[in-house]
Structures are given as C-alpha cells and as structure tokens.
Scaffold this motif. Structure first.
Motif, mmCIF file in Angstrom:
data_model
loop_
_atom_site.group_PDB
_atom_site.id
_atom_site.type_symbol
_atom_site.label_atom_id
_atom_site.label_comp_id
_atom_site.label_asym_id
_atom_site.label_seq_id
_atom_site.Cartn_x
_atom_site.Cartn_y
_atom_site.Cartn_z
ATOM 1 N N GLU A 208 0.729 -1.183 0.038
ATOM 2 C CA GLU A 208 -0.074 0.027 -0.003
ATOM 3 C C GLU A 208 0.861 1.165 0.058
ATOM 4 O O GLU A 208 0.625 2.419 -0.658
ATOM 5 C CB GLU A 208 -1.079 0.069 1.284
ATOM 6 N N PHE A 209 1.984 1.039 0.748
ATOM 7 C CA PHE A 209 2.785 2.331 0.913
ATOM 8 C C PHE A 209 3.714 2.455 -0.560
ATOM 9 O O PHE A 209 3.627 3.498 -0.980
ATOM 10 C CB PHE A 209 3.831 2.296 1.954
ATOM 11 N N ALA A 210 3.864 1.361 -1.064
ATOM 12 C CA ALA A 210 4.577 1.334 -2.288
ATOM 13 C C ALA A 210 3.776 2.110 -3.486
ATOM 14 O O ALA A 210 4.316 2.873 -4.156
ATOM 15 C CB ALA A 210 4.950 0.047 -2.810
ATOM 16 N N ARG A 211 2.333 1.819 -3.264
ATOM 17 C CA ARG A 211 1.637 2.358 -4.413
ATOM 18 C C ARG A 211 1.411 3.980 -4.139
ATOM 19 O O ARG A 211 1.416 4.608 -5.069
ATOM 20 C CB ARG A 211 0.236 1.664 -4.319
ATOM 21 N N GLN A 212 1.378 4.132 -2.888
ATOM 22 C CA GLN A 212 1.093 5.522 -2.569
ATOM 23 C C GLN A 212 2.363 6.207 -3.085
ATOM 24 O O GLN A 212 2.190 7.515 -3.598
ATOM 25 C CB GLN A 212 1.050 5.794 -1.039
ATOM 26 N N LEU A 213 3.554 5.980 -3.063
ATOM 27 C CA LEU A 213 4.744 6.764 -3.098
ATOM 28 C C LEU A 213 4.929 6.711 -4.723
ATOM 29 O O LEU A 213 5.159 7.897 -5.387
ATOM 30 C CB LEU A 213 6.180 5.937 -2.669
ATOM 31 N N THR A 214 4.664 5.292 -5.451
ATOM 32 C CA THR A 214 4.790 5.612 -6.836
ATOM 33 C C THR A 214 3.880 6.323 -7.754
ATOM 34 O O THR A 214 4.068 6.632 -8.683
ATOM 35 C CB THR A 214 4.902 4.028 -7.482
ATOM 36 N N ASP A 215 2.453 6.527 -7.072
ATOM 37 C CA ASP A 215 1.637 7.291 -7.418
ATOM 38 C C ASP A 215 2.109 8.779 -7.476
ATOM 39 O O ASP A 215 1.487 9.761 -8.249
ATOM 40 C CB ASP A 215 0.268 7.257 -6.610
ATOM 41 N N ARG A 216 3.004 9.047 -6.627
ATOM 42 C CA ARG A 216 3.665 10.375 -6.507
ATOM 43 C C ARG A 216 4.903 10.612 -7.327
ATOM 44 O O ARG A 216 5.603 11.715 -7.272
ATOM 45 C CB ARG A 216 3.835 10.811 -5.170
ATOM 46 N N ARG B 4 7.632 -10.969 4.046
ATOM 47 C CA ARG B 4 6.467 -11.206 3.340
ATOM 48 C C ARG B 4 5.919 -10.178 2.487
ATOM 49 O O ARG B 4 4.885 -9.975 2.043
ATOM 50 C CB ARG B 4 5.236 -11.620 4.354
ATOM 51 N N LYS B 5 6.596 -8.820 2.555
ATOM 52 C CA LYS B 5 6.188 -7.854 1.827
ATOM 53 C C LYS B 5 6.642 -7.869 0.418
ATOM 54 O O LYS B 5 5.748 -6.866 -0.350
ATOM 55 C CB LYS B 5 6.626 -6.632 2.588
ATOM 56 N N ALA B 6 7.758 -8.150 0.181
ATOM 57 C CA ALA B 6 8.572 -8.020 -1.129
ATOM 58 C C ALA B 6 7.485 -8.453 -2.512
ATOM 59 O O ALA B 6 7.287 -7.631 -3.471
ATOM 60 C CB ALA B 6 9.433 -8.818 -1.168
ATOM 61 N N LYS B 7 6.690 -9.429 -2.304
ATOM 62 C CA LYS B 7 5.735 -9.840 -3.384
ATOM 63 C C LYS B 7 4.517 -8.989 -3.476
ATOM 64 O O LYS B 7 4.433 -8.350 -4.678
ATOM 65 C CB LYS B 7 5.556 -11.328 -3.135
ATOM 66 N N ALA B 8 4.409 -8.388 -2.498
ATOM 67 C CA ALA B 8 3.181 -7.386 -2.684
ATOM 68 C C ALA B 8 3.583 -6.041 -3.276
ATOM 69 O O ALA B 8 2.972 -5.456 -3.977
ATOM 70 C CB ALA B 8 2.624 -6.965 -1.272
ATOM 71 N N VAL B 9 4.718 -5.826 -2.812
ATOM 72 C CA VAL B 9 5.405 -4.486 -3.434
ATOM 73 C C VAL B 9 5.729 -4.505 -4.573
ATOM 74 O O VAL B 9 5.135 -3.654 -5.557
ATOM 75 C CB VAL B 9 6.781 -4.205 -2.659
ATOM 76 N N LEU B 10 6.330 -5.622 -5.304
ATOM 77 C CA LEU B 10 6.581 -6.025 -6.577
ATOM 78 C C LEU B 10 5.170 -6.105 -7.476
ATOM 79 O O LEU B 10 5.365 -5.733 -8.805
ATOM 80 C CB LEU B 10 7.369 -7.352 -6.857
ATOM 81 N N SER B 11 4.027 -6.443 -6.814
ATOM 82 C CA SER B 11 2.751 -6.626 -7.602
ATOM 83 C C SER B 11 2.172 -5.323 -8.049
ATOM 84 O O SER B 11 1.345 -5.180 -8.811
ATOM 85 C CB SER B 11 1.901 -7.429 -6.971
ATOM 86 N N VAL B 12 2.842 -4.109 -7.170
ATOM 87 C CA VAL B 12 2.086 -2.976 -7.684
ATOM 88 C C VAL B 12 3.066 -1.670 -8.042
ATOM 89 O O VAL B 12 2.617 -0.614 -8.677
ATOM 90 C CB VAL B 12 1.467 -2.379 -6.225
#
Length: 259
Positions: free
Chosen positions: A161-169, A185-193
């Motif tokens: 979620e934070f990755a999406r927030q940052l990349t949206d900016r 356990r976060k890396a896969k979720a980060v790479l998905s967004v």
C-alpha cells in the motif's frame, strides 16, 4: 546489464581487499554502481572512489543517524562535493526511528535542509526510511519534493500500500537482499504494485547479504540473487529484470552512457 543502485564500497570492510572485490563485481556483469555517502568523511570517499573508476558513481549526504554531527558548514561542503560530475544524487538522507542515537527533531531538520539543497541543485535524492514512513512522506510533501525532484526510496521496506502511495507520486523504489529472506512477506506485494519503470535493485553492501550468502560480507556481485528473486515474483526472466532495473537506474541518476 546490471546496475547496483546503492553500495558502500568505500567503507572499512573492504579496506583489505577492495581491488579484488571491484574486479569480482565487474566479472559478475555489474556495469555500474552508485556509492552513497552517509556523512562528510564517506561522502568525500565516495567521490574519490568514483573519480578513480569510470563505472562507479557517487551520492553525497548525511544519513539520519549521523545528522547529530551536522552543521551548515558541512552542508556547504556537501554542496561543493555535489558539483563533481560523478555525483548523481544527494543521499543517503532521510529518517531512521529504529535507533535512538539522534533525536527525531534533529533528523527531521537536516532531512529538510538536504531536500532543499537537492531542490536548489535540481538533483535526485536517495532516501533511507526506517520505521518512519509517515514522517518521511509528510516532509517530502511539505517540502514540495514530489513535484520538484526525483526521489528514490533505497532498500524499500514498506508495504504494498505504501509502495503504491509513493509510486503514485512519482517515486522510484529499490529492493535489496532482504527480498530473498523467507521472513520477508512484503516483497511480493510490493513488486505486484510497483510500475516497471520505477523499480531498481541494490545490494546496500557490505550489509543485507542475500540468500544463499546471508551471514557473509555482501558486495555488488551478489546482486544477482536479488534480481533472481525479483524476476521470480514478477514472472520475468533474469535478463528481463536485470535490463529493466538497469534502464531505470540509468534514467533516475541521469547517467550519460555516451560519456
């Protein structure tokens, strides 16, 4: 081709065999390395190392836990170092609330001052953010950094979620050896967004050594394991992942490959 976007090759851990390590890195297919400072001493050393090796670039700045030693004279020297053509960013700068060595208000003050320096110089920034996501985001917003300069979160440790927030900016995110750890356990979720054009990789060597060498001293040659794991999560080949992260790093740091 491979670009290690964050490695501390100037530190004392490499003093005994630096020449051999640099040769090993190039033999592993790493074309470029970005070596950031964490204080004035290491910023000077990063610039010196970059001047001696065409394939190494530098960043200069003060790591959050070192800002308790910072003053405006040192900030002025950081600005002078940043004028060197091999310096491609102000960093690593940011906030670190994991350790108690430097009060949060001091970290925040000098984080702002270094952001302002980067805005003045129109240079990218490489951010260290540990357990301080909310305040880092708030300061970047208040300093208009999202709109004025390129931003890289090195060794990104936040959520998808934070990755999406940052990349949206418009931010770029760099992933390091911890994505190879079973406990991550976060890396896969980060790479998905993360958009493919905003993803970088790094070693943060000599720290954060990836599996299967965890426990050993890290160096930029071990970035291949981070790329392999990222490729697995992205459903891409190693070569595809190496190439896209390479292109993103060249673009972010403004490397002129014709030089």
């Amino acid at each position: 081709m491979i670009f290690d976007s964050h490695a501390h090759l100037d530190v004392e851990e490499f003093d005994g065999d630096r020449a051999e390590v640099l040769e090993k890195i190039q033999e592993a297919g790493v074309k470029y390395v970005l070596n950031p400072g964490v204080d004035i001493k290491t910023s000077r050393a990063a610039v010196k190392l970059a001047s001696e090796h065409p394939w190494i670039y530098a960043a200069v700045g003060y790591y959050p836990q070192e800002t308790r030693h910072m003053n405006y004279d040192l900030l002025e020297e950081i600005e002078k170092l940043a004028a060197d053509p091999k310096v491609k960013a102000i960093g690593e700068i940011g906030l670190d609330y994991h350790w108690d060595d430097t009060p949060h208000d001091i970290q925040q003050f000098w984080f702002r001052e270094q952001i302002r320096l980067a805005e003045k110089l129109q240079m990218p920034i490489a951010i260290h953010d540990r357990e301080a996501h909310g305040d880092v985001f708030k300061i970047l917003e208040e300093e208009n950094a999202f709109d004025n300069i390129k931003i890289l979160f090195h060794c990104f440790s936040g959520s998808g979620e934070f990755a999406r927030q940052l990349t949206d900016r418009g931010c770029y995110l760099s992933l390091a050896g911890p994505i190879t750890y079973n406990t991550n356990r976060k890396a896969k979720a980060v790479l998905s967004v993360v958009p493919e054009d905003r993803l970088l990789v790094e070693t943060d060597s000599p720290y954060l050594t990836p599996v299967p060498h965890r426990g050993e001293r890290n160096d930029s040659s071990y970035i291949v394991y981070t790329i392999q794991k990222a490729a697995e999560y992205l459903g891409k080949t190693f070569e595809e992942t190496a190439d896209l992260t390479y292109r993103n790093a060249v673009s972010f740091f403004g490397i002129d490959e014709a030089e």
